[in-house]
Design a protein around this motif. Structure first.
Motif: not given
Length: 529
Positions: A237, A241, A244
Motif C-alpha cells: 500500500t 501511495e 501517486d
C-alpha cells in the motif's frame, strides 16, 4: 513508425568488454556532434561533447548507430507524445510501444541494435521493455551519471539500458556504472553481497486490478516465482501511495524548472506535455515541503518491507493500451501505466524489467523486480535465472582486501585494472588518523600515503577497500610503479589491510594534500587535473 530521430555512420569499435556491440541512444542523451532534441525539433545545436555514460560505452567498444525517438522531454509512459511520430509495439501495430524511451526499446526489440540507452524517472526504462518483450535495467539512483542528459526531474532521473538478454544488459550496465565527480547526484554505492540460498520474493498480498489478459499472465508469473525462491505475500500500500506523488508536488515543479521555458505555444511542443508540466509553475514552497514530508512518511512506512523480502515482484503495468485508447484519453491512460513504476526512484529503489509469461493474445507481459538501492546485482542475477540465463559468479570470500585512495578508485582512470581482474568493492572506509597524503610524480596524477612519526592526529584519508581474487594479486602488483608500493594500511577501526603506500623520502612536502581528506576532494579543487 519513427524509431530514429538521427542516424549516424558506424565507427570502428575500440577494444574492450563491449567490442563491436551496437547501441542506440535516447535523444535526451548527448552524442558528440549530433543535436540532442529531447523530442523537440527546435533543438538543433550539435552536442559539444558526449554524455559521461556514452563516452564510457564507446571507450568499452560499443558503436553508436544513432539517436532514438521519445516522449517529448521524457514526459510520458506511452511513446506517442512526439512530433516525430509514435512508435508502436513490435508485437502489434495497434498497441503502444511505451515511453518515454520508445524508440530505444523498439530499436532493441526489432534487432536493429544490441542494446540501447533510455532514461527512467517514472518508469520509462521499464514500461517500453514490458511492451516490447525485452529487458530493461533501471539502476539505483546516482549509480550511472546523468552528466550530458537533458533533465526531466533531475533528482530522480536515471539512465537505463535495454537489451534482448539479461547478459547483454548487464554487460553494458557494468560499464555504465561509475562515479562522476561532475554530476552532483552521482554517488559511490557499493553493491550488497550476493545472497546465498533461496531468495525471498515478495508479491502483493491483494489483487492488483489487472486487465483479464494481464491477470492470467500474472497468475502464471506467480507460479514461476515459486520455483525460484520463497514467495512471501506483502502489503504494498505504501508503495502505491508513493506512486501517486510523482506527478504532483515538488516533482512536477522540478520538471517545470528543467524545461518549462520550452513550453510555449509553438506547434512543436506536444500539447499534453505542455498541459501536464505547466501545472508545476503554480506550486508554492509550502506545497513543495508538504510533498517532501509526505514522501518521508511513506518511506518510513515502506522500510519494514525489506526486512521480510530480498526482492519484490510486480507487473510492470496493469494493461497494454492501444494507440486509439491513448489518443482518446492521453493523460488518464498514461497515469494508469505508472501505477507500479512511479514510486521506484522516489523510494530510492533499483529495478529490472524482463519478459514474463506471454498473454494469450500474443502480446508480451512484463514483470519487474525491485530492491533497495545497492542491490542491483542481486536482482539482475535473479532475473537472469528467471530468463534461463546464467547469473554472475559471486566474488570469492577469501580474496585479498586492498585499500585504494587515488587513481584506482571507482570512476578513476585505473579502476579497470581492478575490475578486469575480478575485484569487487567491499566497503568504504578511512585510514587511521596518522596518515598523510601527497601528490607523487608519475604518468598521471596519483596520491601516496605515508604514516607520520611521531603520530599526528587527523581525520584519516578516505579509501575504498576492494576484494581482489588471491590469484590476481601478483599480476596486479606488477602494475604498481615506484615510488608507490603495496604494504599494510591500518583503517580507522583498527583493521589492517593491504593498500598503496609511499616511502617518506619519496614525497615532496610542498605537495601535501592531507587537508583535502580524499583524492576526490583534491581533484574537485581543480588541482591535479
Amino acid at each position: 513508425m519513427t524509431v530514429w530521430i538521427t542516424r549516424v555512420a558506424p565507427t570502428e569499435p575500440r577494444p574492450g568488454p563491449l567490442h563491436g556491440l551496437t547501441m542506440a541512444i535516447k535523444d535526451n542523451i548527448d552524442l558528440y556532434g549530433v543535436p540532442t532534441t529531447a523530442g523537440d525539433p527546435r533543438n538543433t545545436m550539435p552536442a559539444a561533447t558526449s554524455a559521461f555514460v556514452v563516452d564510457r560505452l564507446i571507450e568499452a567498444g560499443a558503436v553508436p548507430l544513432g539517436k532514438t525517438n521519445l516522449d517529448q522531454y521524457a514526459t510520458g509512459l506511452v511513446g506517442t507524445r512526439s512530433p516525430y511520430g509514435a512508435p508502436h509495439s513490435v508485437f502489434s501495430d495497434l498497441h503502444i510501444s511505451g515511453g518515454s524511451s520508445a524508440g530505444s526499446a523498439v530499436a532493441v526489440a526489432s534487432g536493429e541494435v544490441d542494446f540501447a540507452l533510455g532514461t527512467d524517472t517514472a518508469g520509462s526504462g521499464r514500461v517500453p521493455a514490458a511492451f516490447n518483450g525485452i529487458v530493461g535495467i533501471k539502476p539505483s539512483k546516482g549509480l550511472v551519471s546523468t552528466t550530458g542528459v537533458v533533465p526531466a526531474c533531475r533528482s530522480l532521473d536515471c539512465v537505463t539500458v535495454f537489451a534482448r538478454t539479461v547478459d547483454t544488459a548487464r554487460r553494458a550496465f557494468e560499464v555504465m556504472a561509475a562515479y562522476d565527480p561532475a554530476d552532483p547526484y552521482s554517488r559511490q554505492l557499493p553493491q550488497a553481497a550476493h545472497k546465498q540460498g533461496p531468495q525471498r520474493i515478495g508479491v502483493p498480498d491483494k489483487p492488483l486490478g489487472l486487465d483479464p489478459l494481464h491477470e492470467q499472465a500474472w497468475s502464471e508469473a506467480l507460479d514461476q516465482a515459486a520455483k525460484l525462491g520463497d514467495v512471501v505475500p506483502v502489503d504494498i500500500t505504501a508503495l502505491l501511495e508513493t506512486a501517486d506523488l510523482l506527478y504532483s508536488g515538488p516533482w512536477l515543479a522540478e520538471r517545470w524548472l528543467a524545461f518549462g521555458d520550452k513550453l510555449d505555444d509553438d506547434p512543436a511542443v506536444d500539447p499534453t506535455v505542455r498541459a501536464i508540466v505547466r501545472k508545476g509553475a503554480a506550486l508554492t514552497a509550502s506545497e513543495t515541503f508538504a510533498g517532501f514530508d509526505r514522501l518521508a512518511a511513506l518511506k518510513r512506512r515502506s522500510e519494514p518491507l525489506w526486512n521480510e523480502i530480498d526482492a519484490l515482484l510486480l507487473p510492470v503495468t496493469e494493461t497494454h493500451p492501444t494507440l486509439a485508447e491513448v489518443a482518446a484519453d492521453p493523460i488518464g491512460v498514461n497515469s494508469r501505466l505508472g501505477r507500479f513504476t512511479n514510486m521506484v526512484n522516489l523510494l530510492d529503489l533499483c529495478a529490472i524489467a524482463f519478459p514474463g509469461p506471454a498473454r494469450t493474445d500474443g502480446l508480451p507481459f512484463g514483470v519487474q523486480l525491485l530492491a533497495p538501492a545497492g542491490h542491483d546485482h542481486q536482482i539482475i542475477d535473479l532475473a537472469a535465472v528467471w530468463c534461463g540465463e546464467q547469473p554472475t559468479t559471486p566474488p570469492p570470500a577469501d580474496g585479498v582486501l586492498l585499500a585504494v585512495a587515488g587513481a584506482h578508485l571507482t570512476g578513476q582512470p585505473l579502476n579497470n585494472d581492478l575490475v578486469l581482474r575480478g575485484a569487487t568493492l567491499a566497503f568504504e572506509a578511512r585510514t587511521a588518523s596518522d596518515y598523510r597524503m601527497f601528490v607523487v610524480p608519475g604518468p598521471l596524477p596519483r596520491p601516496g600515503l605515508t604514516r607520520t612519526t611521531p603520530p599526528v592526529v587527523g581525520l584519516g584519508i578516505e579509501v575504498e577497500v576492494w576484494r581482489l581474487p588471491t590469484e590476481e594479486l601478483g599480476g596486479f602488483l606488477s602494475t604498481i610503479a615506484p615510488p608507490l608500493a603495496i604494504g599494510p594500511i591500518e583503517l580507522a577501526d583498527g583493521t589492517e589491510v593491504l593498500g598503496f603506500v609511499c616511502t617518506a623520502d619519496a614525497v615532496d612536502p610542498s605537495q601535501e594534500i592531507t587537508a583535502s581528506g580524499s583524492w576526490r576532494n583534491y581533484l574537485g579543487t581543480g588541482s591535479g587535473t
